[in-house]
Design a protein around this motif. Structure first.
Motif, PDB file in Angstrom:
ATOM      1  N   THR A 216       2.261   5.613  10.251  1.00  0.00           N
ATOM      2  CA  THR A 216       2.879   4.727  11.401  1.00  0.00           C
ATOM      3  C   THR A 216       4.148   4.252  11.432  1.00  0.00           C
ATOM      4  OG1 THR A 216       1.908   2.328  11.077  1.00  0.00           O
ATOM      5  CG2 THR A 216       0.375   4.006  11.992  1.00  0.00           C
ATOM      6  N   ALA A 217       4.475   3.778  10.020  1.00  0.00           N
ATOM      7  CA  ALA A 217       5.474   3.253   9.811  1.00  0.00           C
ATOM      8  C   ALA A 217       6.687   4.135   9.877  1.00  0.00           C
ATOM      9  CB  ALA A 217       5.751   2.533   8.295  1.00  0.00           C
ATOM     10  N   THR A 218       6.571   5.411   9.334  1.00  0.00           N
ATOM     11  CA  THR A 218       7.928   6.335   9.500  1.00  0.00           C
ATOM     12  C   THR A 218       7.523   7.284  10.648  1.00  0.00           C
ATOM     13  OG1 THR A 218       6.516   8.060   7.992  1.00  0.00           O
ATOM     14  CG2 THR A 218       7.920   6.662   7.033  1.00  0.00           C
ATOM     15  N   GLN A 219       6.458   7.444  11.269  1.00  0.00           N
ATOM     16  CA  GLN A 219       6.320   8.221  12.407  1.00  0.00           C
ATOM     17  C   GLN A 219       6.318   9.875  11.959  1.00  0.00           C
ATOM     18  OE1 GLN A 219       5.150   7.259  15.911  1.00  0.00           O
ATOM     19  NE2 GLN A 219       4.665   5.729  14.500  1.00  0.00           N
ATOM     20  N   LEU A 220       6.558  10.109  10.730  1.00  0.00           N
ATOM     21  CA  LEU A 220       6.829  11.497  10.369  1.00  0.00           C
ATOM     22  C   LEU A 220       5.629  12.602  10.347  1.00  0.00           C
ATOM     23  CD1 LEU A 220       9.198  10.543   7.548  1.00  0.00           C
ATOM     24  CD2 LEU A 220       9.861  11.639   9.540  1.00  0.00           C
TER      25      LEU A 220
ATOM     26  N   GLU B 192       0.032  12.637   4.150  1.00  0.00           N
ATOM     27  CA  GLU B 192       0.998  13.657   3.933  1.00  0.00           C
ATOM     28  C   GLU B 192       2.252  13.395   3.644  1.00  0.00           C
ATOM     29  OE1 GLU B 192       0.663  16.139   7.600  1.00  0.00           O
ATOM     30  OE2 GLU B 192      -1.439  16.811   6.866  1.00  0.00           O
ATOM     31  N   VAL B 193       2.691  11.948   3.616  1.00  0.00           N
ATOM     32  CA  VAL B 193       3.997  11.462   3.336  1.00  0.00           C
ATOM     33  C   VAL B 193       3.794  10.590   2.486  1.00  0.00           C
ATOM     34  CG1 VAL B 193       3.415   9.742   5.240  1.00  0.00           C
ATOM     35  CG2 VAL B 193       5.893  10.177   4.604  1.00  0.00           C
ATOM     36  N   ARG B 194       4.803  10.605   1.529  1.00  0.00           N
ATOM     37  CA  ARG B 194       5.016   9.550   0.328  1.00  0.00           C
ATOM     38  C   ARG B 194       6.501   9.282   0.206  1.00  0.00           C
ATOM     39  NH1 ARG B 194       6.783  11.718  -4.840  1.00  0.00           N
ATOM     40  NH2 ARG B 194       7.226  13.691  -4.712  1.00  0.00           N
TER      41      ARG B 194
ATOM     42  N   GLU C  86       8.910  12.209   1.268  1.00  0.00           N
ATOM     43  CA  GLU C  86       8.560  13.664   1.108  1.00  0.00           C
ATOM     44  C   GLU C  86       7.359  13.897   2.076  1.00  0.00           C
ATOM     45  OE1 GLU C  86       7.974  16.565  -2.243  1.00  0.00           O
ATOM     46  OE2 GLU C  86       6.432  15.090  -2.126  1.00  0.00           O
TER      47      GLU C  86
ATOM     48  N   MET D 177       5.968   1.852  13.725  1.00  0.00           N
ATOM     49  CA  MET D 177       4.845   0.764  13.652  1.00  0.00           C
ATOM     50  C   MET D 177       4.329   0.062  15.141  1.00  0.00           C
ATOM     51  SD  MET D 177       4.983  -1.538  10.106  1.00  0.00           S
ATOM     52  CE  MET D 177       5.210  -0.956   8.486  1.00  0.00           C
TER      53      MET D 177
ATOM     54  N   ASN E 230       0.069   2.114   8.224  1.00  0.00           N
ATOM     55  CA  ASN E 230       0.213   2.705   6.953  1.00  0.00           C
ATOM     56  C   ASN E 230       1.534   3.283   7.163  1.00  0.00           C
ATOM     57  OD1 ASN E 230      -0.136   5.247   8.368  1.00  0.00           O
ATOM     58  ND2 ASN E 230      -2.352   4.538   8.581  1.00  0.00           N
ATOM     59  N   LEU E 231       1.804   4.237   6.285  1.00  0.00           N
ATOM     60  CA  LEU E 231       2.969   4.843   5.967  1.00  0.00           C
ATOM     61  C   LEU E 231       3.445   5.984   7.095  1.00  0.00           C
ATOM     62  CD1 LEU E 231       5.744   4.908   4.482  1.00  0.00           C
ATOM     63  CD2 LEU E 231       5.060   6.179   2.782  1.00  0.00           C
TER      64      LEU E 231
END
Lengths: 291, 248
Positions: free
Chosen positions: A193-197, A203-205, B65, B197, A190-191
């Protein structure tokens, strides 16, 4: 995934063609001369036509011969070899049938094995991709193989085999849709794991894409057209590919009704194969806030 | 051969600091410039000045964000290019051997004269690191500026990837991530660098340094206390003044 017509035509027609050749090379139906010629011509036409169609999506088809080199690691390369063996062997078997009315049983058996192996290699090109969770499952090769064998039974006129196989193919298709619809979420990508943010994907978009226009990635992997009609198309595809041929084959046999069964099956398979691509979501879409 | 090497002598790659990146896209422009003028087919654009321009790029900057439950939202600029994975799925799917991972330094490259443009490597890459060139019809990807980093004709400070050389914020670092004592490895260790990932099993060489924790404040706005309406009763001299003026 972008449902490129060349790849849909390729997987549908070559799957059917190799299924038909497998039955013919096993001696079902047993025939010679002109009848054998017509049956084999249809089989080779579908298989080779499909393979040729697949070269249309290549950027450099003139270098296609190089695709034979990496069979140790690449399913695409293995498919090239297996299809070559399948076509050459079934060609030899067909010559025996058409011109000498002999049944080269061992070559026929080998041809059938290579035909089915080719379909398996095609399915593994898709099933191996962890990046497309819907495809990345054992259901993909099972579905490709059963569709090919069921289609082969239908085209070769083996009605008693075709009936249960078409029913089985329908069940497998419905099951793989049910499993496939959950696959992306269950893949764990998901976003977050993709961004690690953050650990929580809610919580991330994606705030802004890297470019204002489109690009290769969005054109190739983020295809949304027609998804809203997917449930209607699924019903249409299943009825055409499996339901109607089963009904037609259950009626008293005539060549016209058999032809209708074949035509509806092929039409349904095109819809099902279109959905196979159009509904598949690539994880790279996450980076763009799309799926 | 598209079999992956069991081990590479070096693991050259990038470390990208998400705390420092300002999202200026200078690395995107310098990457496009260098890789259009040098090794391989130029990175083309179609309809560049039209309504819907499309072109191939090896490096793209996303913006995300992040809104944690207990903290204010913040924006993170997110550069993304090939991560030169140790277990690169793009390499093993290639039917022609055009894609390969170098034994000497781990760089993943495409031999463009062998590429048939089937696109399967781009399908296999979870990061969107590969793009088909719209005009040359061969697969393009980050070369880690292989034609700069070993180029003795360039001044020493230019023997790094173009994006690293260009970044005005120092958000991109280049080095050998296989050497635990290299500057980049130490940076990853100190800052808790992560893989993108990880569940895809690609073992990327490039690492991403997370944004540093922001300062914690008791109130969301330090000016808020000064903006409170003054309803208190005055005292002392002002109380007398207030009363006196009211009485007039």
């Amino acid at each position: 995934m972008h449902p490129a017509p060349s790849v849909i035509i390729f997987t549908t027609l070559s799957g059917l063609g190799f299924g038909l050749l497998a039955f013919l090379c096993l001696g079902y139906p047993s025939m010679g001369g002109l009848v054998a010629f017509v049956f084999f011509a249809i089989g080779f036409g579908l298989a080779i036509g499909g393979l040729l169609s697949s070269t249309f999506h290549l950027g450099h088809p003139e270098r296609a011969i190089k695709a034979f080199s990496q069979w140790k690691s690449s399913w695409l390369s293995r498919e090239a070899w297996l299809s070559l063996f399948a076509l050459v062997l079934s060609g030899i078997y067909a010559l025996g049938r058409i011109f000498f009315d002999i049944d080269l049983a061992i070559i026929g058996l080998l041809s059938a094995i290579f035909c089915i192996a080719t379909v398996f290699a095609t399915s593994m090109i898709y099933a191996q991709l962890k990046t497309v969770p819907r495809w990345n499952s054992g259901a993909t090769p099972i579905a490709f193989l059963v569709f090919s064998i069921a289609g082969g039974a239908l085209l070769s006129g083996q009605i008693s085999v075709a009936l249960p196989l078409l029913a089985l193919a329908g069940v497998i298709q419905i099951l793989s849709w049910i499993l496939g619809d959950k696959a992306f979420t269950q893949s764990g990508t998901n976003l977050a794991t993709a961004t690690q943010l953050t650990l929580n994907p809610s919580e991330v978009r994606s705030f802004e894409a890297p470019h204002t226009g489109t690009n290769y990635l969005l054109q190739e992997f983020v295809y949304k057209v027609g998804r809203k009609h997917s449930s209607k198309l699924r019903i249409m595809g299943s009825i055409l590919a499996f339901g109607m041929p089963i009904i037609f084959l259950s009626l008293p046999f005539s060549h016209f009704i058999a032809l209708l069964a074949v035509i509806t099956h092929i039409a349904g398979m095109f819809i099902i194969r279109w959905l196979f691509f159009a509904q598949a979501e690539h994880v790279v879409g996450l980076y763009y806030g799309k799926r | 051969m598209t079999l992956l090497p069991e081990k590479t002598e070096k693991k050259l790659g990038l470390v990208i600091d998400l705390d420092t990146c300002v999202g200026c896209h200078a690395c995107v422009v310098s990457c496009k410039g260098w890789n259009t003028e040098n090794y391989g087919a130029p990175l083309s654009d179609e309809n560049a000045f039209g309504a819907e321009p499309v072109g191939s790029f090896l490096n793209r900057i996303h913006s995300y964000e992040v809104t944690p439950a207990d903290k204010p939202a913040h924006l993170v600029h997110f550069p993304k290019s090939c991560l030169h994975c140790e277990n690169a799925p793009c390499v093993t799917v290639c039917p022609t051997g055009a894609s390969y991972k170098r034994v000497e330094d781990g760089i993943v490259l495409v031999n463009e004269s062998d590429c048939i443009g089937c696109g399967l490597c781009a399908w296999a890459c979870p990061y969107g690191a590969r793009e088909m060139d719209p005009i040359e019809k061969v697969m393009k990807k980050c070369t880690l500026c292989v034609d700069r980093i070993y180029n003795e004709n360039l001044p020493k400070e230019d023997q790094v990837p173009s994006c690293v050389r260009t970044c005005p914020a120092g958000a991109r670092h280049f080095g050998d991530l296989g050497d635990p004592n290299s500057d980049v490895s130490i940076l990853v260790e100190e800052r808790g660098g992560t893989d993108l990932m990880p569940e895809q099993g690609t073992l990327p060489v490039n690492k991403y340094l997370p944004p540093r924790p922001k300062n914690q404040m008791d109130s969301t706005d330090i000016l808020a206390p000064y903006l409170e309406p003054i309803a208190n009763e005055p005292d002392g001299f002002f109380k007398w003044l207030d009363k006196t003026l009211d009485g007039i």
